[in-house]
Design an enzyme around this catalytic site. Structure first.
Site, PDB file in Angstrom:
ATOM      1  N   ASP A  24      46.195  36.872  61.043  1.00 50.41           N
ATOM      2  CA  ASP A  24      44.950  37.591  61.416  1.00 50.41           C
ATOM      3  C   ASP A  24      44.171  38.220  60.255  1.00 50.41           C
ATOM      4  O   ASP A  24      43.634  39.335  60.397  1.00 50.41           O
ATOM      5  CB  ASP A  24      45.266  38.690  62.450  1.00 50.41           C
ATOM      6  CG  ASP A  24      45.916  38.153  63.711  1.00 50.41           C
ATOM      7  OD1 ASP A  24      46.066  36.934  63.832  1.00 50.41           O
ATOM      8  OD2 ASP A  24      46.290  38.971  64.585  1.00 50.41           O
ATOM      9  N   GLU A  42      43.513  36.309  65.833  1.00 50.76           N
ATOM     10  CA  GLU A  42      43.490  36.925  67.164  1.00 50.76           C
ATOM     11  C   GLU A  42      42.064  36.856  67.694  1.00 50.76           C
ATOM     12  O   GLU A  42      41.104  37.146  66.966  1.00 50.76           O
ATOM     13  CB  GLU A  42      43.939  38.397  67.088  1.00 50.76           C
ATOM     14  CG  GLU A  42      43.976  39.056  68.475  1.00 50.76           C
ATOM     15  CD  GLU A  42      44.416  40.524  68.453  1.00 50.76           C
ATOM     16  OE1 GLU A  42      44.866  41.003  67.404  1.00 50.76           O
ATOM     17  OE2 GLU A  42      44.278  41.179  69.503  1.00 50.76           O
ATOM     18  N   LYS A  86      45.265  32.876  68.823  1.00 52.91           N
ATOM     19  CA  LYS A  86      46.165  33.585  69.743  1.00 52.91           C
ATOM     20  C   LYS A  86      45.410  34.671  70.502  1.00 52.91           C
ATOM     21  O   LYS A  86      44.602  35.395  69.912  1.00 52.91           O
ATOM     22  CB  LYS A  86      47.339  34.176  68.956  1.00 52.91           C
ATOM     23  CG  LYS A  86      46.963  35.224  67.925  1.00 52.91           C
ATOM     24  CD  LYS A  86      48.191  35.545  67.089  1.00 52.91           C
ATOM     25  CE  LYS A  86      48.042  36.695  66.156  1.00 52.91           C
ATOM     26  NZ  LYS A  86      47.706  37.995  66.726  1.00 52.91           N
ATOM     27  N   LYS A 117      48.951  39.843  70.606  1.00 60.07           N
ATOM     28  CA  LYS A 117      49.348  40.399  69.317  1.00 60.07           C
ATOM     29  C   LYS A 117      50.384  39.494  68.652  1.00 60.07           C
ATOM     30  O   LYS A 117      50.326  39.235  67.459  1.00 60.07           O
ATOM     31  CB  LYS A 117      49.893  41.828  69.484  1.00 60.07           C
ATOM     32  CG  LYS A 117      48.905  42.795  70.153  1.00 60.07           C
ATOM     33  CD  LYS A 117      47.586  42.891  69.417  1.00 60.07           C
ATOM     34  CE  LYS A 117      46.614  43.851  70.092  1.00 60.07           C
ATOM     35  NZ  LYS A 117      45.242  43.715  69.562  1.00 60.07           N
ATOM     36  N   VAL A 169      47.896  41.165  58.737  1.00 63.76           N
ATOM     37  CA  VAL A 169      47.604  42.488  59.305  1.00 63.76           C
ATOM     38  C   VAL A 169      47.714  42.451  60.830  1.00 63.76           C
ATOM     39  O   VAL A 169      47.503  41.421  61.433  1.00 63.76           O
ATOM     40  CB  VAL A 169      46.180  42.943  58.899  1.00 63.76           C
ATOM     41  CG1 VAL A 169      46.103  43.131  57.403  1.00 63.76           C
ATOM     42  CG2 VAL A 169      45.099  41.979  59.378  1.00 63.76           C
ATOM     43  N   THR A 170      47.988  43.625  61.398  1.00 68.86           N
ATOM     44  CA  THR A 170      48.432  44.825  60.742  1.00 68.86           C
ATOM     45  C   THR A 170      49.956  44.897  60.823  1.00 68.86           C
ATOM     46  O   THR A 170      50.563  44.330  61.741  1.00 68.86           O
ATOM     47  CB  THR A 170      47.820  46.102  61.398  1.00 68.86           C
ATOM     48  OG1 THR A 170      48.241  46.166  62.768  1.00 68.86           O
ATOM     49  CG2 THR A 170      46.311  46.081  61.344  1.00 68.86           C
ATOM     50  N   CYS A 205      50.338  43.175  64.884  1.00 68.48           N
ATOM     51  CA  CYS A 205      50.514  41.728  65.020  1.00 68.48           C
ATOM     52  C   CYS A 205      51.607  41.162  64.123  1.00 68.48           C
ATOM     53  O   CYS A 205      52.295  40.203  64.505  1.00 68.48           O
ATOM     54  CB  CYS A 205      49.179  41.021  64.800  1.00 68.48           C
ATOM     55  SG  CYS A 205      48.041  41.352  66.159  1.00 68.48           S
ATOM     56  N   GLN A 215      69.504  48.441  59.955  1.00 68.71           N
ATOM     57  CA  GLN A 215      70.667  47.915  60.688  1.00 68.71           C
ATOM     58  C   GLN A 215      71.076  46.528  60.185  1.00 68.71           C
ATOM     59  O   GLN A 215      71.313  45.608  60.963  1.00 68.71           O
ATOM     60  CB  GLN A 215      70.375  47.862  62.193  1.00 68.71           C
ATOM     61  CG  GLN A 215      69.989  49.226  62.782  1.00 68.71           C
ATOM     62  CD  GLN A 215      69.719  49.127  64.252  1.00 68.71           C
ATOM     63  OE1 GLN A 215      70.636  48.930  65.039  1.00 68.71           O
ATOM     64  NE2 GLN A 215      68.451  49.257  64.619  1.00 68.71           N
TER      65      GLN A 215
HETATM   66  C1  C5J Z   1      46.347  42.892  64.662  1.00 67.31           C
HETATM   67  C2  C5J Z   1      45.385  44.614  66.022  1.00 67.31           C
HETATM   68  N1  C5J Z   1      46.057  41.708  64.123  1.00 67.31           N
HETATM   69  N2  C5J Z   1      45.817  45.592  65.227  1.00 67.31           N
HETATM   70  N3  C5J Z   1      45.567  43.311  65.687  1.00 67.31           N
HETATM   71  O1  C5J Z   1      47.245  43.584  64.213  1.00 67.31           O
HETATM   72  O2  C5J Z   1      44.793  44.877  67.043  1.00 67.31           O
END
Ligand code: C5J
Length: 236
Positions: free
Chosen positions: A29, A77, A134, A137, A162-163, A167, A207
């Site tokens: 994204d 996205e 997509k 997320k 990102v972010t 996502c 972990q």
């Molecule tokens: C992504 C969002 N790509 N933060 N989308 O992280 O809405």
């Protein structure tokens, strides 16, 4: 250039053995809607300048992956122009007039085909690189990503973009459940919230690496370079 042999990358919680032909660089994204003023990210009240630090390190990894002839995949996205793939619950979020599908300076927010939906120019996909559109997320939900990876015998992912905590994290979790080993370079992911970025990375490697590994672009590039030198030495 011939694809190099397996090589160990210094990472946390322990070294990651990269098998280059089986490892895709996945770029999540990196769209104008999230990284530039006037897009969806800013409409949600975020400072988009915080995400731009990831562009240059991803560019370096992308150049290396392309130079070695390795697999690169991008995601975006976004939603269909008729918003038929947008659940009401997602549509309702945010301020009225600044929601998904509403008009903005880069076209309708988070809608496929609009200017804001495009990947930033520094990371524009090449014609032979897979681009996954997509609606959610996670990059696996309602997409062909798993099938595209399986077709190429990919078992490892370097996950960038990102972010970090939205996502990227959702995708790493989905990938982990499907059996992929995920390595996240900390400088190639970014968030509007530095504390959530740090927490997101910490959760991945906690972990004993519950979701995967964390390293950085310099360590990955160094390892890839060593593998190439080793291969070249063996060939002479
Ligand atoms: C992504 C969002 N790509 N933060 N989308 O992280 O809405």
């Amino acid at each position: 250039m011939r694809a190099p042999n397996p090589v160990k990358i210094s990472a946390e919680p322990y070294g990651f053995v990269l098998t280059p032909p089986a490892c895709a660089l996945l770029i999540i994204d990196m769209q104008r809607d999230f990284l530039e003023p006037g897009g969806f990210g800013e409409a949600l009240g975020n400072d988009v300048s915080l995400l731009r630090r990831a562009i240059a390190p991803i560019e370096y990894l992308l150049a290396a992956w392309r130079a070695h002839g390795l697999t690169v995949m991008h995601t975006r996205e976004g939603h269909r122009p008729d918003l038929s793939d947008l659940p009401l619950s997602k549509h309702r979020r945010g301020q009225a007039g600044r929601r998904i599908g509403d008009p903005g300076p880069m076209g309708r927010l988070l809608v496929r085909g609009e200017i804001g939906h495009a990947i930033v120019p520094q990371l524009t996909p090449l014609p032979d690189e897979v681009v996954i559109d997509k609606p959610g997320k996670g990059a696996f939900w309602a997409t062909d990503l798993h099938a595209e990876l399986q077709e190429r015998h990919i078992t490892q992912l370097i996950v960038t973009g990102v972010t970090t905590e939205v996502c990227v994290h959702t995708t790493v979790r989905e990938a982990n459940d499907r059996g992929y080993d995920c390595l996240v370079p900390s400088d190639c992911v970014a968030s509007y919230f530095p504390e959530l970025h740090a927490a997101g990375l910490a959760m991945i490697k906690a972990q004993g690496g519950i979701f995967g590994w964390v390293s950085d672009s310099a360590r990955i590039l160094h390892a890839l370079d060593s593998a190439r030198v080793a291969t070249a030495t063996r060939e002479t």
